[in-house]
Design an enzyme around this catalytic site. Structure first.
Site, PDB file in Angstrom:
ATOM      1  N   ASN A   1      -6.264  -8.913  -7.952  1.00 18.10           N
ATOM      2  CA  ASN A   1      -6.341  -9.680  -6.707  1.00 18.10           C
ATOM      3  C   ASN A   1      -7.657 -10.436  -6.552  1.00 18.10           C
ATOM      4  O   ASN A   1      -7.726 -11.369  -5.758  1.00 18.10           O
ATOM      5  CB  ASN A   1      -6.122  -8.755  -5.512  1.00 18.10           C
TER       6      ASN A   1
ATOM      7  N   GLN B   1       0.270  -8.819  -6.629  1.00 13.94           N
ATOM      8  CA  GLN B   1      -0.166 -10.213  -6.827  1.00 13.94           C
ATOM      9  C   GLN B   1       0.743 -10.953  -7.799  1.00 13.94           C
ATOM     10  O   GLN B   1       0.833 -12.178  -7.745  1.00 13.94           O
ATOM     11  CB  GLN B   1      -1.616 -10.261  -7.342  1.00 13.94           C
TER      12      GLN B   1
ATOM     13  N   CYS C   1     -10.033  -6.732   1.320  1.00 14.84           N
ATOM     14  CA  CYS C   1      -9.983  -5.294   1.563  1.00 14.84           C
ATOM     15  C   CYS C   1     -11.345  -4.660   1.406  1.00 14.84           C
ATOM     16  O   CYS C   1     -11.612  -3.611   1.955  1.00 14.84           O
ATOM     17  CB  CYS C   1      -8.991  -4.655   0.621  1.00 14.84           C
TER      18      CYS C   1
ATOM     19  N   ALA D   1       5.802  -8.237   0.461  1.00 17.25           N
ATOM     20  CA  ALA D   1       6.392  -9.517   0.851  1.00 17.25           C
ATOM     21  C   ALA D   1       5.348 -10.560   1.275  1.00 17.25           C
ATOM     22  O   ALA D   1       5.487 -11.738   0.964  1.00 17.25           O
ATOM     23  CB  ALA D   1       7.403  -9.299   1.976  1.00 17.25           C
ATOM     24  N   HIS D   2       4.293 -10.132   1.986  1.00 21.62           N
ATOM     25  CA  HIS D   2       3.386 -11.144   2.559  1.00 21.62           C
ATOM     26  C   HIS D   2       2.510 -11.826   1.529  1.00 21.62           C
ATOM     27  O   HIS D   2       1.785 -12.768   1.851  1.00 21.62           O
ATOM     28  CB  HIS D   2       2.552 -10.552   3.704  1.00 21.62           C
TER      29      HIS D   2
ATOM     30  N   THR E   1       0.833  -1.203   0.000  1.00 21.83           N
ATOM     31  CA  THR E   1       0.000   0.000   0.000  1.00 21.83           C
ATOM     32  C   THR E   1       0.871   1.259   0.000  1.00 21.83           C
ATOM     33  O   THR E   1       0.597   2.216  -0.721  1.00 21.83           O
ATOM     34  CB  THR E   1      -0.931  -0.017   1.231  1.00 21.83           C
TER      35      THR E   1
HETATM   36  C1  LIG Z   1      -2.425  -7.002  -1.015  1.00 21.19           C
HETATM   37  C2  LIG Z   1      -2.389  -6.034  -2.141  1.00 21.19           C
HETATM   38  C3  LIG Z   1      -1.945  -4.712  -1.959  1.00 21.19           C
HETATM   39  C4  LIG Z   1      -1.590  -4.180  -0.604  1.00 21.19           C
HETATM   40  O1  LIG Z   1      -0.394  -4.715  -0.100  1.00 21.19           O
HETATM   41  P1  LIG Z   1      -0.134  -4.592   1.496  1.00 21.19           P
HETATM   42  O2  LIG Z   1       1.291  -5.000   1.659  1.00 21.19           O
HETATM   43  O3  LIG Z   1      -1.085  -5.534   2.133  1.00 21.19           O
HETATM   44  O4  LIG Z   1      -0.366  -3.184   1.856  1.00 21.19           O
HETATM   45  C5  LIG Z   1      -1.899  -3.875  -3.049  1.00 21.19           C
HETATM   46  N1  LIG Z   1      -2.247  -4.303  -4.270  1.00 21.19           N
HETATM   47  C6  LIG Z   1      -2.669  -5.564  -4.517  1.00 21.19           C
HETATM   48  C7  LIG Z   1      -3.016  -5.982  -5.887  1.00 21.19           C
HETATM   49  C8  LIG Z   1      -2.756  -6.463  -3.450  1.00 21.19           C
HETATM   50  O5  LIG Z   1      -3.186  -7.707  -3.679  1.00 21.19           O
END
Ligand SMILES: *Cc1c(COP(=O)(O)O)cnc(C)c1O
Length: 388
Positions: free
Chosen positions: A151, A179, A327, A200-201, A72
């Site tokens: 996503n 993604q 989200c 990273a997550h 983000t």
């Molecule tokens: C999860 C996601 C984000 C946000 O990433 P965070 O590290 O959770 O803030 C942004 N863009 C996409 C396409 C995502 O899937």
């Protein structure tokens, strides 16, 4: 009790290897990477190696990788940083209507600050048209930002072609590759993008760690002002264990990309085939061509029933999936992405996303199909809309 996690687009479990690599940086090697002593130098060395590894994984130079606190933040930085940097050139930004909230709500905020944003439509499978982008570019356009892979429905955009069109008109190009990173093999120089966000997550790394790739020579205003960290581009004490874990996880993901795609993609394909064979009045949302879709993603709309009820019932059976996106769920608004690909509003409410991962098994697939069939039959039997 079963425990089946099918929400890998929301987050992934931490890789064992990444966890092990991170541990010393929580304990003995705790120094501030900017300090001028041994503790600091050890931290700085780890961060510099992590930066090098991440750069190699995406075809960048280490000097083009900036660590952030999440995907983000990287998205916010790309948009607001360029909006501020180029405000005298123009105040028009182009994005797509199916972006993640990290881009979408940032664009909404920029509109409040006096910027104009064009939200490109998508077709029935979620693709942005290269021609539509070209038509939308104006003399005052300063940035195009289109996500690499969606996503919710997994659709992979033609990033290289979109980027070429932006550049033909002298406009910078950013992509939210959160993604895509670790799931799709790419090279930033081949794609041609000026900026790219990752997190990273989403690839078995730690939460709270992201990065922005920004091509050398690009000028971008800071988002976080503060100390001289990240070569004076982003203030804030560096998350050393986060950087280390991110690099180990990304290398592991990229080294195994074909193997994981074949295994996880195989589970997903089998799941989709079985669900479509056993459940009527259902839409498979997103790209039909699996080479243009994230290998872990399946998204269905079930007519006559509510996604939230399906989720609740699956949760009771030990299956964790998602309605739309993590989200936007929690709000009862139907998914902007599903509405944009033409899913009728009532049907959009009956949508579920299943995203598979490396630790899932064939047994998980078969159990989930059986539970889903049972759940949908049960809910439809109670639905006044469903007549059979
Ligand atoms: C999860 C996601 C984000 C946000 O990433 P965070 O590290 O959770 O803030 C942004 N863009 C996409 C396409 C995502 O899937």
């Amino acid at each position: 009790m079963k425990n089946i996690y099918l929400d890998h687009a929301a987050t992934t479990p931490l890789s064992e290897k990444a966890f092990e690599a991170m541990k010393p940086y929580f304990s003995d090697i705790f120094g501030n990477a900017n300090s001028q002593h041994m503790y600091g130098r050890d931290g700085a060395k780890a961060v510099s190696e992590a930066r090098q590894t991440i750069a190699e994984c995406i075809g960048a130079k280490p000097s083009e990788i900036y660590f952030t606190s999440c995907g983000t933040e990287a998205d916010n930085w790309a948009l607001k940083g360029i909006a501020a940097q180029l405000k005298d050139k123009g105040k028009h930004i182009i994005t797509s209507v199916i972006e993640h909230p990290a881009i979408y709500t940032t664009c909404k905020q920029l509109e409040k600050f006096g910027y104009e944003v064009t939200y490109l439509p998508v077709d029935g499978e979620g693709f942005v048209s290269v021609q539509a982008l070209e038509n939308a570019i104006r003399p005052d356009t300063v940035l195009v930002s289109v996500m690499f892979a969606n996503n919710e429905i997994g659709t992979i955009q033609p990033i290289k072609e979109l980027c070429e069109v932006a550049h033909k008109h002298g406009v910078l190009f950013h992509t939210d590759a959160v993604q895509a990173t670790g799931a799709i093999r790419y090279d930033v120089k081949d794609l041609g993008v000026d900026m790219l966000s990752m997190s990273a997550h989403k690839f078995y790394g730690p939460k709270g760690m992201g990065a922005l790739y920004a091509r050398n020579g690009m000028r971008i205003e800071k988002l976080l002002t503060g100390g001289e960290q990240e070569r004076a581009h982003r203030g804030g004490t560096t998350n050393v264990p986060g950087a280390v874990g991110m690099a180990v996880a990304l290398k592991e993901a990229v080294d195994n990309i074909e193997k994981d795609a074949a295994y996880v993609g195989g589970l997903r394909d089998d799941f989709v085939k079985k669900v479509l064979a056993r459940i009527d009045d259902i839409y498979y949302n997103g790209a039909k061509d699996s080479s243009k879709r994230l290998y872990n993603n399946a998204n269905f709309s079930f007519r006559y029933i509510e996604g939230e009820s399906i989720l609740f019932s699956l949760d009771l059976a030990g299956i964790s999936a998602s309605s739309g996106s993590a989200c936007s769920s929690g709000s009862l608004e139907p998914s902007r992405t599903l509405l944009s690909i033409g899913v009728p509003i009532g049907t959009a409410h009956g949508s579920i996303r299943f995203t598979f991962g490396k630790r899932n098994t064939q047994e998980d697939v078969d159990y989930t199909v059986d539970e889903l069939v049972r759940t949908v039959e049960k809910l439809r039997a109670m639905s006044p809309l469903y007549k059979k």
